[in-house]
Design a protein around this motif. Structure first.
Motif, PDB file in Angstrom:
ATOM      1  N   ARG A 422     -43.981  32.078 -48.429  1.00 18.63           N
ATOM      2  CA  ARG A 422     -44.951  32.362 -47.635  1.00 18.63           C
ATOM      3  C   ARG A 422     -44.787  33.963 -47.235  1.00 18.63           C
ATOM      4  O   ARG A 422     -45.910  34.466 -47.000  1.00 18.63           O
ATOM      5  CB  ARG A 422     -44.620  31.694 -46.353  1.00 18.63           C
ATOM      6  CG  ARG A 422     -45.997  31.722 -45.437  1.00 18.63           C
ATOM      7  CD  ARG A 422     -45.478  31.271 -44.001  1.00 18.63           C
ATOM      8  NE  ARG A 422     -46.659  31.445 -43.197  1.00 18.63           N
ATOM      9  CZ  ARG A 422     -47.195  32.655 -42.701  1.00 18.63           C
ATOM     10  NH1 ARG A 422     -46.475  33.544 -42.750  1.00 18.63           N
ATOM     11  NH2 ARG A 422     -48.282  32.496 -41.634  1.00 18.63           N
ATOM     12  N   ILE A 425     -48.322  36.166 -48.037  1.00 16.76           N
ATOM     13  CA  ILE A 425     -49.501  36.393 -47.345  1.00 16.76           C
ATOM     14  C   ILE A 425     -49.276  37.595 -46.479  1.00 16.76           C
ATOM     15  O   ILE A 425     -50.206  38.324 -46.234  1.00 16.76           O
ATOM     16  CB  ILE A 425     -49.303  35.111 -46.420  1.00 16.76           C
ATOM     17  CG1 ILE A 425     -49.648  33.705 -47.132  1.00 16.76           C
ATOM     18  CG2 ILE A 425     -50.537  35.071 -45.165  1.00 16.76           C
ATOM     19  CD1 ILE A 425     -49.618  32.301 -46.166  1.00 16.76           C
ATOM     20  N   ASP A 426     -47.910  37.849 -45.873  1.00 20.82           N
ATOM     21  CA  ASP A 426     -47.731  39.113 -45.183  1.00 20.82           C
ATOM     22  C   ASP A 426     -48.250  40.401 -46.230  1.00 20.82           C
ATOM     23  O   ASP A 426     -48.629  41.400 -45.617  1.00 20.82           O
ATOM     24  CB  ASP A 426     -46.447  39.238 -44.626  1.00 20.82           C
ATOM     25  CG  ASP A 426     -46.353  38.245 -43.621  1.00 20.82           C
ATOM     26  OD1 ASP A 426     -47.231  37.548 -43.055  1.00 20.82           O
ATOM     27  OD2 ASP A 426     -45.185  37.570 -43.535  1.00 20.82           O
ATOM     28  N   SER A 429     -51.998  40.626 -46.694  1.00 21.89           N
ATOM     29  CA  SER A 429     -52.466  41.070 -45.439  1.00 21.89           C
ATOM     30  C   SER A 429     -52.297  42.500 -45.013  1.00 21.89           C
ATOM     31  O   SER A 429     -53.420  43.131 -44.696  1.00 21.89           O
ATOM     32  CB  SER A 429     -51.703  40.528 -44.112  1.00 21.89           C
ATOM     33  OG  SER A 429     -52.098  38.902 -44.381  1.00 21.89           O
ATOM     34  N   ARG A 444     -62.147  38.523 -49.214  1.00 22.29           N
ATOM     35  CA  ARG A 444     -61.527  37.126 -49.496  1.00 22.29           C
ATOM     36  C   ARG A 444     -60.205  37.358 -50.485  1.00 22.29           C
ATOM     37  O   ARG A 444     -60.407  37.542 -51.733  1.00 22.29           O
ATOM     38  CB  ARG A 444     -62.459  36.345 -50.440  1.00 22.29           C
ATOM     39  CG  ARG A 444     -63.891  36.007 -49.698  1.00 22.29           C
ATOM     40  CD  ARG A 444     -64.704  35.145 -50.261  1.00 22.29           C
ATOM     41  NE  ARG A 444     -65.660  34.621 -49.581  1.00 22.29           N
ATOM     42  CZ  ARG A 444     -65.885  33.820 -48.333  1.00 22.29           C
ATOM     43  NH1 ARG A 444     -64.976  33.088 -48.072  1.00 22.29           N
ATOM     44  NH2 ARG A 444     -67.061  33.579 -47.582  1.00 22.29           N
ATOM     45  N   ASP A 460     -51.701  27.139 -44.771  1.00 22.49           N
ATOM     46  CA  ASP A 460     -52.074  28.209 -43.759  1.00 22.49           C
ATOM     47  C   ASP A 460     -53.425  28.467 -43.892  1.00 22.49           C
ATOM     48  O   ASP A 460     -54.163  29.146 -42.882  1.00 22.49           O
ATOM     49  CB  ASP A 460     -51.218  29.399 -43.894  1.00 22.49           C
ATOM     50  CG  ASP A 460     -49.889  29.352 -43.076  1.00 22.49           C
ATOM     51  OD1 ASP A 460     -49.551  28.166 -42.633  1.00 22.49           O
ATOM     52  OD2 ASP A 460     -48.956  30.440 -43.210  1.00 22.49           O
ATOM     53  N   PHE A 462     -54.936  30.764 -45.782  1.00 16.42           N
ATOM     54  CA  PHE A 462     -55.055  32.253 -45.885  1.00 16.42           C
ATOM     55  C   PHE A 462     -55.929  32.695 -47.055  1.00 16.42           C
ATOM     56  O   PHE A 462     -56.891  33.434 -47.133  1.00 16.42           O
ATOM     57  CB  PHE A 462     -53.914  32.986 -45.936  1.00 16.42           C
ATOM     58  CG  PHE A 462     -53.851  34.569 -46.144  1.00 16.42           C
ATOM     59  CD1 PHE A 462     -54.552  35.307 -44.960  1.00 16.42           C
ATOM     60  CD2 PHE A 462     -53.683  35.049 -47.422  1.00 16.42           C
ATOM     61  CE1 PHE A 462     -54.383  36.716 -45.345  1.00 16.42           C
ATOM     62  CE2 PHE A 462     -53.700  36.397 -47.470  1.00 16.42           C
ATOM     63  CZ  PHE A 462     -54.186  37.352 -46.693  1.00 16.42           C
ATOM     64  N   PHE A 463     -55.623  32.120 -48.108  1.00 19.06           N
ATOM     65  CA  PHE A 463     -56.278  32.610 -49.531  1.00 19.06           C
ATOM     66  C   PHE A 463     -57.257  31.751 -49.519  1.00 19.06           C
ATOM     67  O   PHE A 463     -57.586  30.309 -49.482  1.00 19.06           O
ATOM     68  CB  PHE A 463     -55.140  32.180 -50.833  1.00 19.06           C
ATOM     69  CG  PHE A 463     -54.221  33.235 -50.917  1.00 19.06           C
ATOM     70  CD1 PHE A 463     -54.424  34.429 -51.199  1.00 19.06           C
ATOM     71  CD2 PHE A 463     -52.925  32.698 -50.258  1.00 19.06           C
ATOM     72  CE1 PHE A 463     -53.253  35.478 -51.394  1.00 19.06           C
ATOM     73  CE2 PHE A 463     -51.856  33.608 -50.595  1.00 19.06           C
ATOM     74  CZ  PHE A 463     -51.983  35.001 -50.952  1.00 19.06           C
ATOM     75  N   ASP A 464     -58.713  32.238 -50.026  1.00 18.01           N
ATOM     76  CA  ASP A 464     -59.946  31.762 -50.120  1.00 18.01           C
ATOM     77  C   ASP A 464     -59.881  30.890 -51.429  1.00 18.01           C
ATOM     78  O   ASP A 464     -60.759  29.966 -51.651  1.00 18.01           O
ATOM     79  CB  ASP A 464     -60.899  32.422 -50.107  1.00 18.01           C
ATOM     80  CG  ASP A 464     -61.165  33.033 -48.700  1.00 18.01           C
ATOM     81  OD1 ASP A 464     -61.259  32.260 -47.684  1.00 18.01           O
ATOM     82  OD2 ASP A 464     -61.317  34.257 -48.360  1.00 18.01           O
TER      83      ASP A 464
END
Length: 476
Positions: A422, A425-426, A429, A444, A460, A462-464
């Motif tokens: 995971r 994602i950070d 970001s 996106r 989560d 987060f990714f489109d």
């Protein structure tokens, strides 16, 4: 011979043949990429097909020897006696006289080899086209070659051929969906990771893919092809490199070695070589680019439709990178048979090489990626890796692939790991936060991956878009 993945190119060539006059077609690309096969498949559809190939380069090769070989090839295909030929005007005129009309194709394969020993060959060919070949209704004359520097200088940039070429095509690697077909009926039960390991060596080069034995594992295939002295890919690099860039192959090879470790700017390449940045270095890079070994990409800042003055270069040929990093350093030991049965895990750092080669495959299959993302290709303004240096006003940032449309930035993270957690994602970001995003643009994030995903990555939201390597293999 397996012919797949060239349907679009074949359709373009068929369109040329439908014209009510003679046509001149140019095919170029790296060695083994399938130029001759494409020309032969097209030629076999015609009423008559004649093909000629120059003798490979070697010290002391003369024009007379090339003409003698041409005469022998002409005799075998037409029933003429092998006549002694004194010049290329004579040889080309003799060839033109054998074309009787109707649908016919003539292939001059490795045309730069034919020209060996005769600096006036392009001029002779141009005159023969104007005075004889172009009068042959229904003829398609194909010039085919892998020495792209010669083709660019003597054909494409030669004012004598201006307005005469009906179709010029650069053949690149096969798309991933076509590569997948080389595993035959087994492809449905072979993992995407195993396919990626082999493609990290072969890339989308058809001749290399033909050497795959689908019943054997990726490791067994790679060991057989690369780590045995009789392996097809053990001595391939020096051969194709010397044939394609013979004039200054040591300098070109040093550039490729520098890029084998990762993308670099012109300044960084110059520093590795111990040279000043100059027009000479730029020409070397251009020659490698048009020969299919490296790729040059502009850097587009977010929201900019025009590229900045910064450019990056990457080693675009997967086989070249694998050879330079893992085969060449061990070649003497391989010749002694010391790695014939060794585990590849003791030789190859898969965690490093797969990441670099996966990025290459993604960059070379942008249309398939866009289809998986449900983005129309016509809307894309730019698509390239992006990097920015740290300044007082911005943080450093590197994006594997930044795709821009008029109103949207797609920040693509390309990742190949056994398990992707995971934390990605950070990471993405932080990259997005570092970008200077124009007002009114959507951002996106996209994950392009090979490996097992932490379930929280999907949950989560987060990714489109999340595109697996298996998705890319199946995207036509």
């Amino acid at each position: 011979m397996m012919f797949v993945g060239r349907e679009e190119e074949l359709a373009q060539m068929r369109g040329v043949r439908r014209k009510d006059r003679a046509s001149l077609v140019l095919l170029r690309g790296r060695r083994r990429i399938g130029k001759s096969t494409l020309a032969e498949v097209f030629g076999r559809e015609a009423g008559a097909f004649l093909e000629f190939q120059g003798l490979p380069p070697r010290p002391g090769l003369t024009r007379r020897e090339q003409l003698a070989a041409f005469s022998e090839q002409l005799a075998k295909q037409t029933g003429l006696p092998a006549l002694p030929l004194e010049s290329w005007p004579q040889a080309l005129s003799l060839l033109a006289n054998q074309i009787r009309g109707g649908s016919s194709v003539v292939l001059l394969d490795e045309v730069s080899w034919l020209a060996a020993g005769d600096k006036d060959f392009p001029g002779h060919l141009k005159v023969a086209w104007d005075l004889e070949f172009k009068k042959k209704k229904g003829l398609v004359l194909i010039l085919c070659g892998s020495v792209n520097t010669w083709i660019e200088q003597n054909i494409l940039n030669n004012t004598g051929f201006a307005g005469r070429i009906s179709l010029a095509m650069d053949l690149g690697p096969l798309p991933l969906h076509a590569c997948d077909l080389f595993w035959g009926t087994r492809r449905e039960r072979i993992s995407s990771l195993e396919k990626l390991k082999l493609l990290s060596v072969t890339g989308g080069v058809p001749r290399y893919l033909e050497e795959i034995q689908p019943e054997r594992s990726a490791e067994a295939n790679i060991r057989r092809l690369c780590f045995r002295k009789e392996g097809f890919l053990f001595s391939e690099f020096p051969q194709i490199f010397g044939e394609t860039l013979a004039a200054r192959s040591p300098v070109y090879e040093r550039i490729c070695r520098a890029l084998a470790e990762g993308d670099k700017s012109v300044q960084e390449i110059a520093a590795v070589l111990g040279r000043e940045r100059s027009g000479v270095l730029s020409r070397y890079l251009h020659h490698l680019d048009i020969s299919g070994f490296i790729a040059r990409h502009a850097v587009y800042a977010p929201g900019d439709a025009s590229p900045s003055r910064l450019h990056r270069y990457r080693l675009a040929d997967n086989y070249s990178r694998f050879y330079l990093r893992y085969v060449d350093p061990l070649k003497e030991s391989i010749r002694q048979g010391l790695y014939a049965t060794s585990s590849l895990d003791a030789i190859v750092r898969w965690d490093v090489i797969l990441g670099l080669q996966f990025e290459n495959l993604v960059a070379g299959n942008l249309p398939a990626l866009l289809r998986c993302m449900d983005v129309e290709g016509a809307l894309v303004l730019s698509a390239a890796p992006y990097f920015q240096r740290r300044t007082n006003r911005q943080e450093a940032c590197q994006v594997d692939l930044l795709i821009q449309t008029k109103r949207t930035l797609y920040v693509c993270e390309v990742r190949c790991r056994a398990r992707i957690d995971r934390g990605i994602i950070d990471e993405v970001s932080r990259k997005i936060e570092a970008l200077r995003i124009p007002r009114g643009m959507s951002v996106r994030p996209v994950l392009v991956y090979e490996g097992s995903l932490d379930p929280r990555i999907e949950s989560d939201g987060f990714f489109d878009a999340m595109v697996s390597f298996q998705d890319l293999l199946g995207a036509k």
